[in-house]
Design a protein around this motif. Structure first.
Motif, mmCIF file in Angstrom:
data_model
loop_
_atom_site.group_PDB
_atom_site.id
_atom_site.type_symbol
_atom_site.label_atom_id
_atom_site.label_comp_id
_atom_site.label_asym_id
_atom_site.label_seq_id
_atom_site.Cartn_x
_atom_site.Cartn_y
_atom_site.Cartn_z
ATOM 1 N N ALA A 534 -16.582 51.204 101.031
ATOM 2 C CA ALA A 534 -17.431 50.223 100.861
ATOM 3 C C ALA A 534 -18.572 50.295 99.859
ATOM 4 C CB ALA A 534 -17.815 49.570 102.109
ATOM 5 N N ARG A 535 -18.604 49.628 98.701
ATOM 6 C CA ARG A 535 -19.933 49.732 97.712
ATOM 7 C C ARG A 535 -21.340 49.335 98.677
ATOM 8 N NH1 ARG A 535 -19.205 50.973 92.422
ATOM 9 N NH2 ARG A 535 -17.285 51.157 91.881
ATOM 10 N N PHE A 536 -22.162 49.965 98.336
ATOM 11 C CA PHE A 536 -23.603 49.647 98.792
ATOM 12 C C PHE A 536 -23.798 50.195 100.213
ATOM 13 C CE2 PHE A 536 -23.225 46.500 95.646
ATOM 14 C CZ PHE A 536 -24.333 46.578 94.917
ATOM 15 N N SER A 537 -22.770 50.724 100.871
ATOM 16 C CA SER A 537 -23.028 51.529 102.144
ATOM 17 C C SER A 537 -23.660 52.797 101.980
ATOM 18 C CB SER A 537 -21.550 51.552 102.713
ATOM 19 O OG SER A 537 -20.817 52.323 102.378
ATOM 20 N N GLU A 538 -24.274 53.088 103.203
ATOM 21 C CA GLU A 538 -24.530 54.639 103.012
ATOM 22 C C GLU A 538 -23.500 55.769 103.019
ATOM 23 O OE1 GLU A 538 -28.086 56.361 105.409
ATOM 24 O OE2 GLU A 538 -28.023 54.419 106.432
ATOM 25 N N GLU A 539 -22.531 55.252 103.420
ATOM 26 C CA GLU A 539 -21.219 56.082 103.314
ATOM 27 C C GLU A 539 -20.671 56.206 101.849
ATOM 28 O OE1 GLU A 539 -22.193 55.462 107.310
ATOM 29 O OE2 GLU A 539 -21.784 54.107 105.815
ATOM 30 N N TYR A 540 -20.660 54.959 100.998
ATOM 31 C CA TYR A 540 -20.269 55.281 99.859
ATOM 32 C C TYR A 540 -21.152 56.111 99.017
ATOM 33 C CZ TYR A 540 -18.502 53.689 95.357
ATOM 34 O OH TYR A 540 -17.672 53.813 93.867
ATOM 35 N N GLN A 541 -22.555 55.944 99.116
ATOM 36 C CA GLN A 541 -23.476 56.796 98.377
ATOM 37 C C GLN A 541 -23.428 58.111 98.945
ATOM 38 O OE1 GLN A 541 -27.523 56.579 99.518
ATOM 39 N NE2 GLN A 541 -28.229 56.056 97.255
ATOM 40 N N GLU A 542 -23.045 58.468 99.998
ATOM 41 C CA GLU A 542 -23.014 59.924 100.707
ATOM 42 C C GLU A 542 -21.286 60.407 99.867
ATOM 43 O OE1 GLU A 542 -22.621 61.923 105.070
ATOM 44 O OE2 GLU A 542 -21.447 60.291 104.513
ATOM 45 N N TRP A 543 -20.666 59.431 99.954
ATOM 46 C CA TRP A 543 -19.305 60.146 99.384
ATOM 47 C C TRP A 543 -19.402 60.516 97.628
ATOM 48 C CZ3 TRP A 543 -14.812 56.381 97.572
ATOM 49 C CH2 TRP A 543 -13.911 57.061 96.995
ATOM 50 N N TYR A 544 -20.380 59.520 97.198
ATOM 51 C CA TYR A 544 -20.569 59.863 95.628
ATOM 52 C C TYR A 544 -21.251 61.082 95.363
ATOM 53 C CZ TYR A 544 -22.749 59.006 90.982
ATOM 54 O OH TYR A 544 -23.224 59.019 89.767
ATOM 55 N N TYR A 545 -22.418 61.490 96.242
ATOM 56 C CA TYR A 545 -23.015 62.708 96.128
ATOM 57 C C TYR A 545 -22.013 63.939 96.489
ATOM 58 C CZ TYR A 545 -27.502 60.952 94.545
ATOM 59 O OH TYR A 545 -28.487 60.441 93.972
ATOM 60 N N GLN A 546 -21.231 63.765 97.502
ATOM 61 C CA GLN A 546 -20.237 64.719 97.711
ATOM 62 C C GLN A 546 -19.391 65.196 96.615
ATOM 63 O OE1 GLN A 546 -18.682 63.076 101.209
ATOM 64 N NE2 GLN A 546 -20.111 64.104 102.474
ATOM 65 N N GLU A 547 -18.806 64.194 95.984
ATOM 66 C CA GLU A 547 -17.710 64.223 94.996
ATOM 67 C C GLU A 547 -18.549 64.796 93.473
ATOM 68 O OE1 GLU A 547 -14.610 64.267 95.111
ATOM 69 O OE2 GLU A 547 -14.247 63.120 96.656
ATOM 70 N N GLN A 548 -19.674 64.235 93.325
ATOM 71 C CA GLN A 548 -20.349 64.724 92.214
ATOM 72 C C GLN A 548 -20.636 66.208 92.294
ATOM 73 O OE1 GLN A 548 -22.333 63.325 89.278
ATOM 74 N NE2 GLN A 548 -20.783 61.662 89.485
ATOM 75 N N ILE A 549 -21.052 66.784 93.377
ATOM 76 C CA ILE A 549 -21.680 67.952 93.742
ATOM 77 C C ILE A 549 -20.318 69.078 93.326
ATOM 78 C CG2 ILE A 549 -22.468 69.712 95.351
ATOM 79 C CD1 ILE A 549 -24.491 67.359 96.464
ATOM 80 N N LYS A 550 -19.060 68.563 93.958
ATOM 81 C CA LYS A 550 -18.084 69.328 94.053
ATOM 82 C C LYS A 550 -17.565 69.512 92.630
ATOM 83 C CE LYS A 550 -13.237 69.672 95.940
ATOM 84 N NZ LYS A 550 -12.263 69.047 96.882
ATOM 85 N N MET A 551 -17.862 68.346 91.540
ATOM 86 C CA MET A 551 -17.514 68.195 90.276
ATOM 87 C C MET A 551 -18.456 69.344 89.477
ATOM 88 S SD MET A 551 -17.537 65.320 87.367
ATOM 89 C CE MET A 551 -19.254 64.868 87.611
ATOM 90 N N PHE A 552 -19.631 69.193 89.856
ATOM 91 C CA PHE A 552 -20.896 70.277 89.279
ATOM 92 C C PHE A 552 -20.304 71.650 89.569
ATOM 93 C CE2 PHE A 552 -24.315 67.000 90.363
ATOM 94 C CZ PHE A 552 -23.984 66.093 89.361
ATOM 95 N N GLU A 553 -20.109 71.970 90.810
ATOM 96 C CA GLU A 553 -19.536 73.372 91.172
ATOM 97 C C GLU A 553 -18.187 73.702 90.472
ATOM 98 O OE1 GLU A 553 -21.820 73.895 95.362
ATOM 99 O OE2 GLU A 553 -19.613 73.048 95.370
ATOM 100 N N GLU A 554 -17.318 73.006 90.275
ATOM 101 C CA GLU A 554 -16.117 73.300 89.808
ATOM 102 C C GLU A 554 -15.581 73.178 88.375
ATOM 103 O OE1 GLU A 554 -13.263 71.534 92.552
ATOM 104 O OE2 GLU A 554 -13.780 72.756 94.288
ATOM 105 N N ARG A 555 -16.279 71.995 87.800
ATOM 106 C CA ARG A 555 -15.653 71.803 86.548
ATOM 107 C C ARG A 555 -16.713 71.618 85.532
ATOM 108 N NH1 ARG A 555 -12.837 69.591 90.283
ATOM 109 N NH2 ARG A 555 -13.947 67.642 90.355
#
Length: 621
Positions: A534-555
């Motif tokens: 759900a966009r604009f939820s705290e959970e969406y923003q949290e998910w966004y940062y989780q996926e971004q960080i995983k991308m930074f670390e792996e690719r």
């Protein structure tokens, strides 16, 4: 090196104008000064009635209807249609938008007025009127006479007050402030932040000798091998001073009491270059933000400054601080106090914003998208936070207009002049998200070259956009060939996709330079909890940062050297008009407009802690 320093001084003079007395006086707090902060009077003037007559021609200086003249009637028959008195009061420094509901979205002219008495102890001295910033165009008048005009909403300026104009009592000071946006200004009409108007920073009377040190710089000599210098514990210091007017003879003394150093240098015209050695210097770093009290003296008068010594450079794909690779654990910041919906302006404000950054485990902040208050860079010095400082060359500047380039150079020069002695500043940025074209690249590369001439001791960059082709995110903006690091704004997972798009994203960089993510982020409303999709939820923003960080670390490319996500705290933006989730706010902040930390804050905090602990382990080896 001496010729390089003197050429930088000459460039400063040419960009500030032929009259050296119009050049910026740095470090007003270290000089004799009187604050003009506090309560001023105001007139709202949307039709510019105080500036133009009814034929829309600029009023003559002595026109009684001009708002720079005192309209207080001397007898009941006197005709007047303006005046300055309570309850039309406004606080300086501060934006007008937050001080009264009638100003909420106001863009136009407001006249500010206050009286002041001549400061004591001015015999044989000159008095300058100094403004930390006025957004955007300022016309300054004293006792009915115009002192001058300045454009640029985020840089400091000053005017010398003619001796014959300054009265002992009741000097009548008026400032016409106009924050209207124009296509040929810097920034232009199109931005994603709020256009706060007003006298937003400190106003001071600065009292100086007739001959005084106007600007100065002292730093580790950029040409030395810092690793060798650390081993020998012997460092080269270099710099310069600019006098307000050419002298016949004269000497400038540079003193660092803690190091038991005192050196004397002969003035040549209006300039002097410094070169000398020092031992046992404690280098400035995020882990140890050492500052030394440095005193510059000319003819018995001196100005003191707290200065940190450090060297920032690049080596291939690495950013190097004091001889060691550093990863920039950053966050972007707007100059706003969200809880009070206003421009930040005080030391207390700077401590709040930078304190939040420290709590996030940052070692770096990007001060976007304009030079912030001097309090911010001074507090960053003391806290050990590295700084990216930027001019508002933003989005759709008129790149083909030579006059716009002149304005951009002027703001760049004023930014560097004020803050060149701040050890915390490691990056000067010449702009943000400018659309690629040959004429734009010529414009922007000219700014890069200007910055390097003014200050060759720091890194130069600009926030770029990504080129997406054949499933690969390729960073190849032609401006990257001029900058020291390649900085990218990317929002993979917010605009045009969802965060799981990060999982198979491919990234390449077309330059053998450090790669820095200058922006990334997603909106999230504090207290709005839902499924992570759900966009604009705290959970969406949290998910966004989780996926971004995983991308930074792996690719991410091996040149990955840091990031400054968008953004520390929610901020006002008229572009953001979702009636449920935005209502004039950009909610990409990790901290809400009421000062609450969102779930994503803790995700980034943990990532930075992991990096910090890894660095500490390496340094102990």
């Amino acid at each position: 090196m001496k010729n390089l320093l003197l050429s930088a001084i000459a460039l400063l003079g040419s960009l500030f104008g032929a009259n050296a007395q119009d050049a910026l006086i740095v470090n007003t707090q270290g000089r004799q000064h009187v604050s003009l902060n506090g309560t001023w009077h105001y007139i709202i003037d949307p039709y510019d009635t105080g500036f133009y007559d009814y034929r829309f021609k600029e009023r003559p200086e002595k026109d009684a209807g001009a708002y720079w003249n005192n309209s207080e009637p001397k007898d009941p028959t006197q005709w007047t249609e303006h005046g300055y008195k309570a309850p039309y009061n406004i606080q300086v420094p501060g934006d007008w938008n937050s001080q009264d509901k009638q100003f909420l979205y106001y863009e136009g002219s407001v006249w500010y007025q206050r009286n002041f008495d001549k400061p004591a102890a001015t015999a044989g001295k000159d008095v300058y009127l100094y403004f930390g910033a006025v957004n955007y165009e300022a016309h300054v008048y004293l006792n009915g006479k115009k002192l001058g005009t300045h454009k640029g909403g985020f840089t400091a300026f000053n005017f010398k007050i003619p001796k014959e104009l300054l009265k002992d009592k009741d000097n009548f000071l008026v400032v016409r402030v106009d924050n209207r946006r124009h296509a040929d200004e810097i920034p232009t009409v199109n931005t994603d932040w709020f256009n706060y108007g007003g006298i937003t920073r400190d106003v001071e009377l600065v009292i100086v000798p007739q001959n005084f040190i106007q600007q100065y710089n002292l730093q580790l000599d950029p040409s030395q091998d810092i690793v060798a210098a650390k081993k020998k514990n012997k460092y080269k210091l270099s710099g310069w001073a600019k006098i307000n007017t050419p002298l016949k003879g004269g000497k400038v003394t540079v003193e660092i009491p803690e190091l038991k150093l005192k050196k004397e240098f002969a003035v040549q015209g209006d300039s002097v270059a410094f070169n000398f050695e020092a031992g046992k210097i404690g280098l400035w770093s995020p882990e140890s933000p050492k500052l030394y009290n440095v005193k510059f003296a000319l003819g018995g008068e001196s100005v003191s400054e707290k200065v940190g010594f450090r060297k920032i450079e690049v080596s291939g794909k690495k950013i190097i601080l004091n001889g060691k690779q550093v990863f920039l654990r950053g966050i972007s910041i707007h100059e706003e106090i969200p809880q009070q919906i206003r421009r930040a302006h005080s030391n207390k404000d700077a401590s709040q914003l930078l304190g939040w950054a420290k709590d996030l485990n940052c070692n770096m902040v990007r001060l976007a998208h304009y030079p912030h208050n001097e309090n911010m860079t001074r507090v960053a010095d003391s806290l050990g936070l590295m700084v990216w400082s930027e001019i508002p060359v933003y989005w759709t500047i008129e790149f083909g207009n030579p006059e716009v380039l002149v304005k951009a150079k002027k703001q760049l020069t004023e930014m560097i002049a004020r803050d060149r002695n701040r050890a915390s500043i490691i990056i000067w940025s010449v702009g943000n998200e400018t659309p690629v074209s040959p004429i734009r690249t010529t414009f922007m590369s000219t700014l890069v070259k200007t910055a390097k001439k003014l200050d060759g001791s720091r890194l130069i960059s600009a926030a770029l956009e990504v080129n997406y082709q054949n499933g690969v995110h390729h960073v190849d903006d032609p401006l990257g060939q001029y900058t020291d690091i390649v900085s990218l704004n990317e929002y993979l997972g917010w605009y045009g996709s969802t965060p799981d798009a990060c999982r198979d994203a491919k990234w390449t960089v077309g330059y053998d330079k450090p790669f820095f993510v200058s922006e990334t982020g997603a909106e999230g409303n504090f207290g709005f909890h839902a499924d992570k999709t759900a966009r604009f939820s705290e959970e969406y923003q949290e998910w966004y940062y989780q996926e971004q960080i995983k991308m930074f670390e792996e690719r991410f490319p091996d040149s990955y050297s840091g990031l400054s996500p968008w953004i520390l705290a929610d901020f006002r933006s008229p572009r953001r008009n979702n009636p449920t989730y935005q209502e004039g706010w950009n909610t990409k902040g990790l901290i809400s407009k009421n000062g609450e930390k969102k779930k994503a804050f803790y995700v980034l905090q943990a990532y930075y802690k992991k990096i910090m602990e890894k660095e500490l382990a390496i340094n102990k080896q």
